[in-house]
Design a protein around this motif. Structure first.
Motif, PDB file in Angstrom:
ATOM      1  N   GLU A 197       0.856  -1.179   0.000  1.00  0.00           N
ATOM      2  CA  GLU A 197       0.000   0.000   0.000  1.00  0.00           C
ATOM      3  C   GLU A 197       0.893   1.231   0.000  1.00  0.00           C
ATOM      4  O   GLU A 197       1.632   1.468   0.960  1.00  0.00           O
ATOM      5  N   LEU A 198       0.836   1.988  -1.080  1.00  0.00           N
ATOM      6  CA  LEU A 198       1.627   3.208  -1.218  1.00  0.00           C
ATOM      7  C   LEU A 198       0.720   4.408  -0.956  1.00  0.00           C
ATOM      8  O   LEU A 198      -0.311   4.564  -1.618  1.00  0.00           O
ATOM      9  N   PHE A 199       1.094   5.245  -0.001  1.00  0.00           N
ATOM     10  CA  PHE A 199       0.284   6.402   0.365  1.00  0.00           C
ATOM     11  C   PHE A 199       0.889   7.665  -0.240  1.00  0.00           C
ATOM     12  O   PHE A 199       2.074   7.950  -0.071  1.00  0.00           O
ATOM     13  N   LEU A 200       0.037   8.421  -0.953  1.00  0.00           N
ATOM     14  CA  LEU A 200       0.469   9.609  -1.696  1.00  0.00           C
ATOM     15  C   LEU A 200      -0.370  10.807  -1.293  1.00  0.00           C
ATOM     16  O   LEU A 200      -1.449  10.662  -0.720  1.00  0.00           O
ATOM     17  N   ASN A 201       0.131  12.004  -1.639  1.00  0.00           N
ATOM     18  CA  ASN A 201      -0.643  13.209  -1.301  1.00  0.00           C
ATOM     19  C   ASN A 201      -1.562  13.649  -2.428  1.00  0.00           C
ATOM     20  O   ASN A 201      -2.305  14.622  -2.294  1.00  0.00           O
ATOM     21  N   LYS A 202      -1.501  12.948  -3.574  1.00  0.00           N
ATOM     22  CA  LYS A 202      -2.427  13.250  -4.664  1.00  0.00           C
ATOM     23  C   LYS A 202      -2.563  12.031  -5.562  1.00  0.00           C
ATOM     24  O   LYS A 202      -1.724  11.129  -5.562  1.00  0.00           O
ATOM     25  N   LYS A 203      -3.634  12.008  -6.323  1.00  0.00           N
ATOM     26  CA  LYS A 203      -3.867  10.914  -7.263  1.00  0.00           C
ATOM     27  C   LYS A 203      -3.669  11.440  -8.684  1.00  0.00           C
ATOM     28  O   LYS A 203      -3.502  12.644  -8.911  1.00  0.00           O
ATOM     29  N   PHE A 204      -3.717  10.520  -9.652  1.00  0.00           N
ATOM     30  CA  PHE A 204      -3.624  10.926 -11.053  1.00  0.00           C
ATOM     31  C   PHE A 204      -4.423   9.948 -11.902  1.00  0.00           C
ATOM     32  O   PHE A 204      -4.794   8.856 -11.458  1.00  0.00           O
ATOM     33  N   SER A 205      -4.697  10.326 -13.116  1.00  0.00           N
ATOM     34  CA  SER A 205      -5.518   9.509 -14.006  1.00  0.00           C
ATOM     35  C   SER A 205      -4.730   8.312 -14.515  1.00  0.00           C
ATOM     36  O   SER A 205      -3.505   8.339 -14.588  1.00  0.00           O
ATOM     37  N   GLY A 206      -5.452   7.233 -14.859  1.00  0.00           N
ATOM     38  CA  GLY A 206      -4.828   6.033 -15.397  1.00  0.00           C
ATOM     39  C   GLY A 206      -4.847   4.868 -14.432  1.00  0.00           C
ATOM     40  O   GLY A 206      -4.846   3.705 -14.854  1.00  0.00           O
ATOM     41  N   LEU A 207      -4.843   5.146 -13.116  1.00  0.00           N
ATOM     42  CA  LEU A 207      -4.862   4.117 -12.088  1.00  0.00           C
ATOM     43  C   LEU A 207      -5.951   4.425 -11.075  1.00  0.00           C
ATOM     44  O   LEU A 207      -6.374   5.582 -10.932  1.00  0.00           O
ATOM     45  N   SER A 208      -6.377   3.397 -10.333  1.00  0.00           N
ATOM     46  CA  SER A 208      -7.408   3.579  -9.305  1.00  0.00           C
ATOM     47  C   SER A 208      -6.759   3.809  -7.945  1.00  0.00           C
ATOM     48  O   SER A 208      -5.854   3.070  -7.548  1.00  0.00           O
ATOM     49  N   PHE A 209      -7.233   4.817  -7.236  1.00  0.00           N
ATOM     50  CA  PHE A 209      -6.748   5.158  -5.902  1.00  0.00           C
ATOM     51  C   PHE A 209      -7.913   5.109  -4.912  1.00  0.00           C
ATOM     52  O   PHE A 209      -9.062   5.319  -5.277  1.00  0.00           O
ATOM     53  N   LYS A 210      -7.575   4.872  -3.658  1.00  0.00           N
ATOM     54  CA  LYS A 210      -8.563   4.908  -2.579  1.00  0.00           C
ATOM     55  C   LYS A 210      -8.291   6.134  -1.719  1.00  0.00           C
ATOM     56  O   LYS A 210      -7.178   6.302  -1.203  1.00  0.00           O
ATOM     57  N   LYS A 211      -9.286   7.016  -1.588  1.00  0.00           N
ATOM     58  CA  LYS A 211      -9.115   8.180  -0.723  1.00  0.00           C
ATOM     59  C   LYS A 211      -9.306   7.748   0.720  1.00  0.00           C
ATOM     60  O   LYS A 211     -10.359   7.228   1.085  1.00  0.00           O
ATOM     61  N   VAL A 212      -8.279   7.948   1.542  1.00  0.00           N
ATOM     62  CA  VAL A 212      -8.314   7.474   2.925  1.00  0.00           C
ATOM     63  C   VAL A 212      -8.300   8.612   3.940  1.00  0.00           C
ATOM     64  O   VAL A 212      -8.600   8.409   5.112  1.00  0.00           O
ATOM     65  N   LYS A 213      -7.950   9.831   3.481  1.00  0.00           N
ATOM     66  CA  LYS A 213      -7.962  11.006   4.353  1.00  0.00           C
ATOM     67  C   LYS A 213      -8.406  12.207   3.524  1.00  0.00           C
ATOM     68  O   LYS A 213      -8.346  12.192   2.300  1.00  0.00           O
ATOM     69  N   TYR A 214      -8.828  13.265   4.206  1.00  0.00           N
ATOM     70  CA  TYR A 214      -9.283  14.463   3.513  1.00  0.00           C
ATOM     71  C   TYR A 214      -8.268  15.595   3.552  1.00  0.00           C
ATOM     72  O   TYR A 214      -8.472  16.645   2.937  1.00  0.00           O
TER      73      TYR A 214
END
Length: 266
Positions: A197-214
């Motif tokens: 599980e890689l945690f990032l500060n932003k997502k990008f198009s092309g892959l699916s991400f799960k928002k875990v914090k606001y």
């Protein structure tokens, strides 16, 4: 990239042999119709910069320059008592291509480059974000029988902890000087079984991400899942084409593969 084979030293005390695996106990993987020993798969070495230092990079015209490697940077490489080789292309694009003239590409076979001061690096364990036996380079596309690829996507987990994403038009291939469409720092990693599980500060198009914090630096989670379904492309000895071994992954819901061994290096 070089495969380091295990050396089994003679034992002085016969009873100590119980501490080492015998050939029948050694871990193996079924890949295609072959049994491949774990010792034959890629095992990359990692080093961390103890202070800000420099590594050489070579241009297509055989000239070179030194790029700055900040303190704390983790690199993939190889070190002995006198020299330190750094796989500079495994660094994130912004670091790898820093201050490169636009009309001056790097050499296409840049490979291992020398660090200016080998003593500036210390050996560290493989980072948690880096998949086992992999350089961190994962591809989506078509594999041909002659060990050639027709990639549509290149997903890169860099040695210094970034994810990069490149999407290609049909008929094009990754080149060392290509810039990623997306480049994001990995803020945190959790490993659960076959899932990273890689945690990032932003997502990008092309892959699916799960928002875990606001808010904060770990708002999005990207899953990198080892499907434990390795495969190979058989070599052709008459044409000096090696067999290449791969592992299948699911990255943000997209099936990809990464190279884990090459028969020429076994």
């Amino acid at each position: 990239m070089h495969l380091k084979k295990l050396l089994i030293m003679p034992l002085v005390v016969a009873g100590a042999m119980a501490l080492f695996p015998t050939p029948s106990q050694a871990k193996t993987y079924q890949i295609g119709n072959e049994q491949v020993a774990a010792s034959q798969l890629y095992k990359f070495k990692y080093y961390q910069a103890k202070r800000t230092t420099k590594a050489r990079v070579q241009f297509d015209d055989n000239s070179f320059k030194f790029i700055k490697i900040p303190k704390g940077t983790i690199v993939q490489g190889s070190k002995d008592n006198h020299e330190m080789g750094v796989m500079v292309e495994q660094l994130n694009d912004s670091l790898f291509n820093q201050k490169r003239p636009r009309n001056k590409p790097y050499a296409s076979s840049i490979g291992m480059q020398y660090a200016k001061n080998p003593q500036d690096f210390k050996r560290v364990a493989r980072p948690a974000y880096m998949p086992a036996y992999s350089s961190g380079r994962l591809y989506q596309g078509k594999l041909l029988a002659n060990a050639q690829r027709r990639d549509t996507t290149f997903f890169h987990i860099t040695s210094n902890g970034y994810v990069e994403y490149r999407k290609y038009a049909a008929g094009t291939q990754y080149q060392f000087n290509d810039k990623p469409q997306h480049q994001v720092k990995i803020q945190r990693t959790k490993v659960h079984g076959n899932t990273r599980e890689l945690f990032l500060n932003k997502k990008f198009s092309g892959l699916s991400f799960k928002k875990v914090k606001y808010q904060g630096k770990t708002q999005y989670r990207l899953n990198v899942i080892n499907l434990h379904k390795p495969f190979l492309t058989a070599g052709q000895s008459d044409d000096d084409i090696p067999s290449v071994y791969y592992s299948n992954y699911l990255v943000g819901g997209q099936k990809m593969y990464t190279e884990i061994a090459n028969s020429e290096l076994m």
